[in-house]
Design an enzyme around this catalytic site. Structure first.
Site, PDB file in Angstrom:
ATOM      1  N   GLU A 112       0.861  -1.182   0.000  1.00  0.00           N
ATOM      2  CA  GLU A 112       0.000   0.000   0.000  1.00  0.00           C
ATOM      3  C   GLU A 112       0.895   1.228   0.000  1.00  0.00           C
ATOM      4  OE1 GLU A 112      -1.781  -0.611   3.759  1.00  0.00           O
ATOM      5  OE2 GLU A 112      -2.886  -2.343   3.052  1.00  0.00           O
ATOM      6  N   LYS A 114       2.165   4.692   1.620  1.00  0.00           N
ATOM      7  CA  LYS A 114       2.251   5.166   2.998  1.00  0.00           C
ATOM      8  C   LYS A 114       1.720   6.590   3.015  1.00  0.00           C
ATOM      9  CE  LYS A 114       5.281   5.090   6.967  1.00  0.00           C
ATOM     10  NZ  LYS A 114       5.154   6.420   7.499  1.00  0.00           N
ATOM     11  N   ASP A 116       0.690  10.155   4.327  1.00  0.00           N
ATOM     12  CA  ASP A 116       1.288  11.065   5.293  1.00  0.00           C
ATOM     13  C   ASP A 116       0.213  11.951   5.904  1.00  0.00           C
ATOM     14  OD1 ASP A 116       3.222  12.213   6.768  1.00  0.00           O
ATOM     15  OD2 ASP A 116       4.011  13.489   5.177  1.00  0.00           O
ATOM     16  N   TYR A 225      -6.132  -1.003   7.876  1.00  0.00           N
ATOM     17  CA  TYR A 225      -5.778  -2.082   8.811  1.00  0.00           C
ATOM     18  C   TYR A 225      -7.010  -2.418   9.635  1.00  0.00           C
ATOM     19  CZ  TYR A 225      -2.449  -4.487  12.009  1.00  0.00           C
ATOM     20  OH  TYR A 225      -1.741  -5.397  12.733  1.00  0.00           O
ATOM     21  N   LYS A 311      10.852   4.271   1.973  1.00  0.00           N
ATOM     22  CA  LYS A 311      10.684   5.733   1.886  1.00  0.00           C
ATOM     23  C   LYS A 311      11.225   6.253   0.564  1.00  0.00           C
ATOM     24  CE  LYS A 311       9.036   7.131   5.930  1.00  0.00           C
ATOM     25  NZ  LYS A 311       9.641   7.967   6.922  1.00  0.00           N
ATOM     26  N   CYS A 405      13.056  50.386  -5.268  1.00  0.00           N
ATOM     27  CA  CYS A 405      11.809  49.721  -5.647  1.00  0.00           C
ATOM     28  C   CYS A 405      11.740  49.507  -7.162  1.00  0.00           C
ATOM     29  CB  CYS A 405      10.617  50.560  -5.182  1.00  0.00           C
ATOM     30  SG  CYS A 405       9.044  49.878  -5.713  1.00  0.00           S
ATOM     31  N   CYS A 408       8.690  51.918  -8.481  1.00  0.00           N
ATOM     32  CA  CYS A 408       8.642  53.382  -8.422  1.00  0.00           C
ATOM     33  C   CYS A 408      10.016  54.007  -8.180  1.00  0.00           C
ATOM     34  CB  CYS A 408       7.654  53.832  -7.344  1.00  0.00           C
ATOM     35  SG  CYS A 408       8.244  53.531  -5.669  1.00  0.00           S
ATOM     36  N   CYS A 423       9.223  49.109   0.437  1.00  0.00           N
ATOM     37  CA  CYS A 423       9.242  50.352  -0.327  1.00  0.00           C
ATOM     38  C   CYS A 423       8.383  51.332   0.465  1.00  0.00           C
ATOM     39  CB  CYS A 423       8.655  50.148  -1.725  1.00  0.00           C
ATOM     40  SG  CYS A 423       8.228  51.717  -2.502  1.00  0.00           S
ATOM     41  N   CYS A 429       3.307  54.415  -4.926  1.00  0.00           N
ATOM     42  CA  CYS A 429       3.877  53.280  -5.664  1.00  0.00           C
ATOM     43  C   CYS A 429       2.722  52.433  -6.225  1.00  0.00           C
ATOM     44  CB  CYS A 429       4.748  52.482  -4.695  1.00  0.00           C
ATOM     45  SG  CYS A 429       5.448  50.995  -5.380  1.00  0.00           S
TER      46      CYS A 429
END
Ligand code: IVH
Length: 668
Positions: A112, A114, A116, A225, A311, A405, A408, A423, A429
């Site tokens: 099966e 696994k 998480d 299970y 894994k 920035c 601007c 900024c 801006c």
């Protein structure tokens, strides 16, 4: 009465059947509308005849039970962990141990994925789910039954002729990736911090106190299970088949394998495909299929000798860092983004990854033209984890962080102790201005859905809107000058703007967009200070007294109201007719179950904090009062209630109810 009982039973059965077909089999036997109508009918009947409600009623799935302390429960069968293998050789070593342990007998494996998530033990007695317990330390865990009942794929009742009187099912509760992404989008919208990954979010959700909140989170569960005394199954495969027959949600990804080579094929076949599943998987679980052979092999102190896990390596790819771009958020925060040579990783093509801030670039030691490693672990979001130094040219130049920035040209600032650059040109801006207006109109703020991102951009570019307050001065003629905007659209926009004037103060305060003030904080501030005037005059000490407000938020609020431009904007919004005060002091009722009745709470409670119970009563349409009078409807009596209150209530004929009764009432 018999007829009603019959109707409740049959509605329960039909709705449970629809639930199963929809959530487990992914079929839609009826429309959402039809389903909701039937559910409402059942809710209605159960409210009038509570004693006839079935223990497996689908109405339980909406939750409503609050658990303050989860009881600790001993596991009948300890919840063990599994051994790990990381490569083919380690897996072949496991196979050799099994071979030796079974002394030459033939054997098979069952594989099966696994999953998480959060492991859960589900106890069924006479077909009913009686308890759901978390793994805890493996010996004892927490009783989270009320929360688990809200998970639609977990049967509350199983009926089948071959059902053992008592059995335990183990599985993994998870938050589907799509649900997780949606939840994070919503959190982003309301200015709350995003959750790091689906697993931790699922785990936090299972332990929430209010099961109605859990129900909203749309958790799911795969089971893998079956345990019990004297079960008639000879193999794990047969028990999995039984679970499927009993309508449990078994992921159809399992496979019986004749030998370890087939196991390896299975592992390889899922390496890439597993990313298409609704949840994260970090490996494969390999079990000896025959249950008598499992018993023969037995257990070590920590894990079964008849099973192990393989894994998968966290997939990591190397790709070229083409450039770094910088995004400017509505608060002026600068986020550097790695623009990558597109590369396929764990199910999707990755082109960009956030680098968060200057510290992160420094930590990675990025140079121009570098090849970087990109990973997607439990998190769905790709991450740059390091530099592939072997591919770096000798004369590679270190990346210099931006100084001005990108939008601007203003010089960036960085406050001591802050990771982010900002900024400071807040009112000049472009992305900050349009970003603020987008924030202002969003659903959880002013909810002006008729305006979209593109329209706002155009309005700004054409000089029609420079701040949110300008929206309220827009005319139809102005709107008609925009691209793709005809009479009907313009009318819609205007009526959306007009309707937003009814938005309550809490949402207005959130809409204004004070840095670090998300939806929840805005509500708390609104209820605490009651008006923008009081809030704007509050000192730091005053602010720190408000619930949920710490240094960072207090500073930010002070800073905001210091700025003359912000004060003018608020005045303009007020002149436009927006609410700048509230009378409310806590949550607005979300149901009217308690029908405006008055409650006085006294004493202490097993399952609630006092404030929490007050909030729940208010949310459900009840009123909280502070003294006993002839007009009081209910005195909610906890432990150690003052005797004088009780006496007075008795004298005046006020109904005295206990914790269980109010819990029942809240359930409707
Ligand atoms: S069987 C005694 N099957 O992995 C063996 N476990 O490290 C019982 N898990 O706590 C476990 N997917 O929460 C099994 N298909 C699967 C699984 C699985 C995930 C989890 C489980 C367990 C942990 C073991």
């Amino acid at each position: 009465m018999e007829k009603i009982e019959q109707e409740i039973k049959s509605l329960t059965e039909v709705l449970n059947q629809y639930n199963y077909q929809y959530y487990v089999l992914h079929r839609s036997p009826v429309s959402d509308y039809e389903f909701d109508q039937l559910l409402k009918k059942l809710q209605h009947l159960e409210a009038s005849y509570p004693h006839l409600a079935q223990p497996d009623s689908p109405t339980q799935r909406v939750g409503g039970v609050v658990t303050k302390d989860f009881a600790s429960v001993q596991h009948q069968y300890p919840m063990l962990s599994l051994g790990n293998t990381y490569d083919e050789q380690e897996l072949r070593d496991f196979d050799a141990r099994v071979h030796k342990g079974l002394e030459g007998e033939a054997y098979e494996y069952f594989c099966e994925l696994k999953f998480d998530g959060v492991s859960i033990s589900l106890i069924y007695e006479n077909g009913h789910l009686v308890r759901a317990v978390t793994r805890g330390d493996g010996q004892q865990g927490d009783d989270v039954t009320n929360n688990v009942r809200t998970i639609k794929t977990i049967p509350l009742k199983v009926s089948s002729a071959d059902l053992p009187p008592k059995f335990e099912v183990r599985g993994e509760i998870f938050m589907p990736k799509k649900v997780f992404e949606q939840l994070n989008r919503e959190r982003e919208d309301i200015g709350e911090e995003k959750y790091a990954n689906a697993r931790n979010t699922a785990s936090g959700t299972v332990k929430m106190q209010d099961s109605a909140e859990v129900a909203k989170r749309k958790l799911d569960c795969f089971v893998y299970y079956l345990l019990g005394e004297n079960l008639p199954y000879a193999t794990h495969a047969e028990s999995i088949q039984a679970l499927q027959n009993w309508k449990f949600n078994v992921s159809p990804t399992f496979k019986a394998c004749k030998n370890i080579d087939e196991v390896l094929d299975y592992i390889r076949s899922w390496d890439k495909k597993r990313h298409e599943l609704p949840l994260e998987t970090d490996g494969v679980v390999i079990k000896v299929n025959s249950i008598s052979q499992q018993q023969l092999l037995g257990y070590t102190a920590k894990s079964p000798r008849w099973a192990t896990s393989y894994k998968y390596k966290a997939e990591s790819v190397s790709t070229r860092l083409n450039s770094i771009t910088y995004q400017v958020g509505r608060t002026g925060a600068i986020t550097p983004v790695a623009e990558l040579e597109p590369v396929f990783l764990a199910g999707t093509t990755v082109k960009r990854a956030s680098l968060h801030n200057a510290n992160e670039i420094e930590r990675l030691g990025l140079c121009e033209g570098d090849y970087v490693f990109v990973e997607k672990g439990g998190e769905i979001i790709p991450k740059v984890t390091g530099v592939d130094v072997s591919k770096r040219k000798g004369d590679a130049k270190k990346i210099q962080y931006l100084t001005h920035c990108p939008e601007c040209g203003t010089e960036l600032q960085r406050e001591p102790g802050e990771a982010q650059h900002y900024c400071p040109n807040y009112n000049g801006c472009a992305p900050q201005i349009t970003g603020k207006i987008e924030h202002f109109i969003q659903r959880k703020a002013m909810n002006i859905e008729s305006l979209g991102e593109q329209t706002i951009k155009q309005l700004y570019e054409r000089g029609l809107v420079k701040s949110a307050a300008d929206l309220y001065a827009l005319t139809k003629d102005q709107l008609l000058t925009l691209d793709k905007t005809k009479e009907k659209t313009a009318t819609n926009i205007l009526s959306g703007i007009a309707a937003s004037k009814d938005t309550p103060f809490e949402s207005v305060l959130f809409a204004i967009g004070i840095r670090h003030v998300g939806k929840t904080v805005a509500e708390k501030l609104a209820w605490h200070f009651q008006s923008v005037d009081t809030l704007s005059k509050a000192s730091k000490e005053d602010l720190l007294k408000a619930p949920d407000v710490g240094e960072k938020i207090a500073e930010s609020v002070l800073e905001f109201f210091k700025d003359e431009k912000n004060k003018i904007e608020i005045q303009r919004l007020r002149d436009a007719g927006l609410a700048m005060e509230t009378k409310q002091t806590s949550y607005e009722a979300s149901s009217s179950i308690l029908g405006g009745k008055s409650f006085l709470i006294s004493g202490v409670f097993k399952n609630y904090e006092r404030e929490q119970l007050q909030e729940l009563i208010q949310q459900n349409g009840g009123r909280i009062v502070s003294s006993v009078s002839g007009k009081l409807d209910y005195l909610v009596a906890g432990e150690n209630m003052g005797p004088s209150k009780k006496e007075k209530a008795e004298k005046l004929g006020v109904k005295i109810i206990d914790e269980d009764t109010i819990t029942q009432m809240l359930k409707g």
